[in-house]
Write an enzyme that holds these catalytic residues in place. Structure first.
Site, mmCIF file in Angstrom:
data_model
loop_
_atom_site.group_PDB
_atom_site.id
_atom_site.type_symbol
_atom_site.label_atom_id
_atom_site.label_comp_id
_atom_site.label_asym_id
_atom_site.label_seq_id
_atom_site.Cartn_x
_atom_site.Cartn_y
_atom_site.Cartn_z
ATOM 1 C CE LYS A 13 36.150 -7.189 -9.692
ATOM 2 N NZ LYS A 13 35.192 -8.407 -9.190
ATOM 3 N N PRO A 100 29.146 -2.604 -17.314
ATOM 4 C CG PRO A 100 27.976 -4.674 -17.941
ATOM 5 C CD PRO A 100 29.263 -3.921 -18.061
ATOM 6 C CB VAL A 101 26.320 0.084 -13.164
ATOM 7 C CG1 VAL A 101 26.348 0.410 -11.494
ATOM 8 C CG2 VAL A 101 26.808 1.266 -13.978
ATOM 9 C CB ALA A 102 25.728 -3.156 -9.238
ATOM 10 N N GLY A 104 29.580 -7.005 -10.886
ATOM 11 C CA GLY A 104 30.737 -7.815 -10.345
ATOM 12 C C GLY A 104 31.834 -7.809 -11.305
ATOM 13 C CG LEU A 105 31.633 -7.383 -15.046
ATOM 14 C CD1 LEU A 105 30.706 -6.885 -16.287
ATOM 15 C CD2 LEU A 105 32.393 -8.610 -15.252
ATOM 16 N N GLY A 107 33.641 -2.160 -12.324
ATOM 17 C CA GLY A 107 33.715 -0.854 -13.165
ATOM 18 C C GLY A 107 33.984 0.302 -12.273
ATOM 19 N N GLY A 108 33.261 0.400 -11.061
ATOM 20 C CA GLY A 108 33.359 1.594 -10.307
ATOM 21 C C GLY A 108 34.893 1.733 -9.687
ATOM 22 C CG ASP A 142 37.304 -5.183 -5.874
ATOM 23 O OD1 ASP A 142 37.724 -6.312 -5.286
ATOM 24 O OD2 ASP A 142 36.277 -5.530 -6.771
HETATM 25 O O1 C5P Z 1 35.487 -2.404 0.162
HETATM 26 P P1 C5P Z 1 34.286 -2.063 -0.478
HETATM 27 O O2 C5P Z 1 33.561 -0.925 -0.123
HETATM 28 O O3 C5P Z 1 34.514 -2.426 -2.083
HETATM 29 O O4 C5P Z 1 33.442 -3.478 -0.191
HETATM 30 C C1 C5P Z 1 31.912 -3.369 -0.304
HETATM 31 C C2 C5P Z 1 31.091 -4.234 0.662
HETATM 32 O O5 C5P Z 1 31.343 -5.454 0.238
HETATM 33 C C3 C5P Z 1 31.702 -4.065 2.156
HETATM 34 O O6 C5P Z 1 31.088 -3.154 2.861
HETATM 35 C C4 C5P Z 1 31.540 -5.507 2.559
HETATM 36 O O7 C5P Z 1 29.971 -5.564 2.800
HETATM 37 C C5 C5P Z 1 31.533 -6.277 1.599
HETATM 38 N N1 C5P Z 1 33.017 -6.859 1.561
HETATM 39 C C6 C5P Z 1 33.414 -7.852 2.292
HETATM 40 N N2 C5P Z 1 34.607 -8.533 2.472
HETATM 41 C C7 C5P Z 1 35.440 -8.183 1.405
HETATM 42 C C8 C5P Z 1 35.266 -6.968 0.409
HETATM 43 C C9 C5P Z 1 33.880 -6.513 0.477
HETATM 44 O O8 C5P Z 1 32.493 -8.380 3.333
HETATM 45 N N3 C5P Z 1 36.533 -8.608 1.425
#
Ligand code: C5P
Length: 289
Positions: A13, A100-102, A104-105, A107-108, A142
């Protein structure tokens, strides 16, 4: 349970805009974002097995970065659906990485969403979209957006989604050989609190209209991501890539999610190809696919 393998394309995404409204009491951040799936995708295949496990393959540098056990988000997702599906049993979950990993796309999260949807079918759980989104929400902020399989406006922690209308757009995607962890990006946004005002971007109404009309020329200058200032301050090369994309003639450019990837908006496929040439490793993609 069906005996055949079930395959899903797990689409990456882009966040066409990402607005951080405030830090919440639970530590998450209240967001608003237009999330659009793009053509770049991992492939997730689930098939019957005696136990539940994940195998990761793909380009060496990608597959090597993704753990098959422990914190693999697809495995977490498989356990989450197994928890609510009476007919759950074993499954072999194969992930072929292209995203790509980490970066911002997503992937996970995309792999997690494809796993939930694939196992729902493999095991014959019969869970509806709302139930699948509930499971996704527990796996990651996400994941419900990735389960939607279409452009969505996401709000709240990211887990509340409503369908959005976006005409197909062309992008040159600039990846980096390092990722940015989401918790770091959001923590930096918190830490830079007293920098100056304007940490929360504008109302996205005009941007949403341009995206719905497929007006890339109007959309370009409206792209924004409130995580850019804190991330660019710690990783200036990402900010420079955005500047270079604009200098190279992109209609607009924006960091996706918490970084590190930068998406440069193009007029059409030929323009996206020309932009991609300016960056080693850049990929041409379109979305929604
Ligand atoms: O929900 P997820 O595990 O993908 O989020 C990873 C980290 O990103 C969270 O632990 C938090 O630190 C940060 N996050 C946030 N606010 C969001 C989504 C993610 O602070 N709305």
């Amino acid at each position: 349970m069906t005996s055949r393998a079930i395959r899903r394309d797990a689409h990456a995404k882009l966040n066409v805009f990402l607005r951080v409204l405030r830090r919440r009491r639970d530590g998450y951040h209240e967001l608003e974002s237009l999330v659009v799936p793009i053509s770049l995708a991992d492939r997730v295949t689930v098939s019957p097995a005696d136990s539940l496990y994940v195998e990761v393959s793909g380009a060496k540098e990608l597959a090597g970065e993704v753990p098959a056990g422990g914190l693999n988000l697809a495995l977490v997702a498989a356990l989450a659906i197994a928890d609510v599906c009476e007919r759950a049993s074993g499954a072999r979950i194969r992930i072929y990485k292209r995203i790509p990993v980490a970066g911002g796309l997503g992937g996970g999260s995309a792999d997690a969403a494809a796993t939930i949807s694939g196992l729902n079918e493999l095991w014959g759980c019969g869970l509806d979209d709302a139930a699948l989104a509930d499971i996704g929400r527990r796996v990651g902020s996400d994941v419900p957006a990735m389960l939607a399989g279409r452009p969505v406006l996401m709000r709240g922690r990211g887990d509340r989604t409503t369908p959005a209308s976006v005409v197909r757009l062309w992008w040159a995607l600039v990846p980096f050989d390092f990722g940015v962890r989401a918790p770091d990006a959001y923590r930096w946004w918190d830490e830079d609190e007293d920098e100056d005002e304007g940490r929360t971007g504008p109302d996205p109404a005009a941007l949403l209209s341009a995206a719905a009309a497929g007006d890339a020329e109007a959309l370009g200058p409206l792209l924004f991501n409130d995580l850019e200032p804190p991330v660019f301050a710690r990783h200036p090369e990402i900010g420079r890539a955005k500047e270079r994309a604009l200098e190279a003639g992109a209609l607009g450019a924006v960091m996706s999610g918490s970084g590190s990837s930068v998406a440069a908006l193009a007029r059409d496929e030929a323009h996206a190809k020309a932009l991609a040439k300016a960056f080693p490793g850049a990929m041409v993609c379109s979305g929604p696919p």
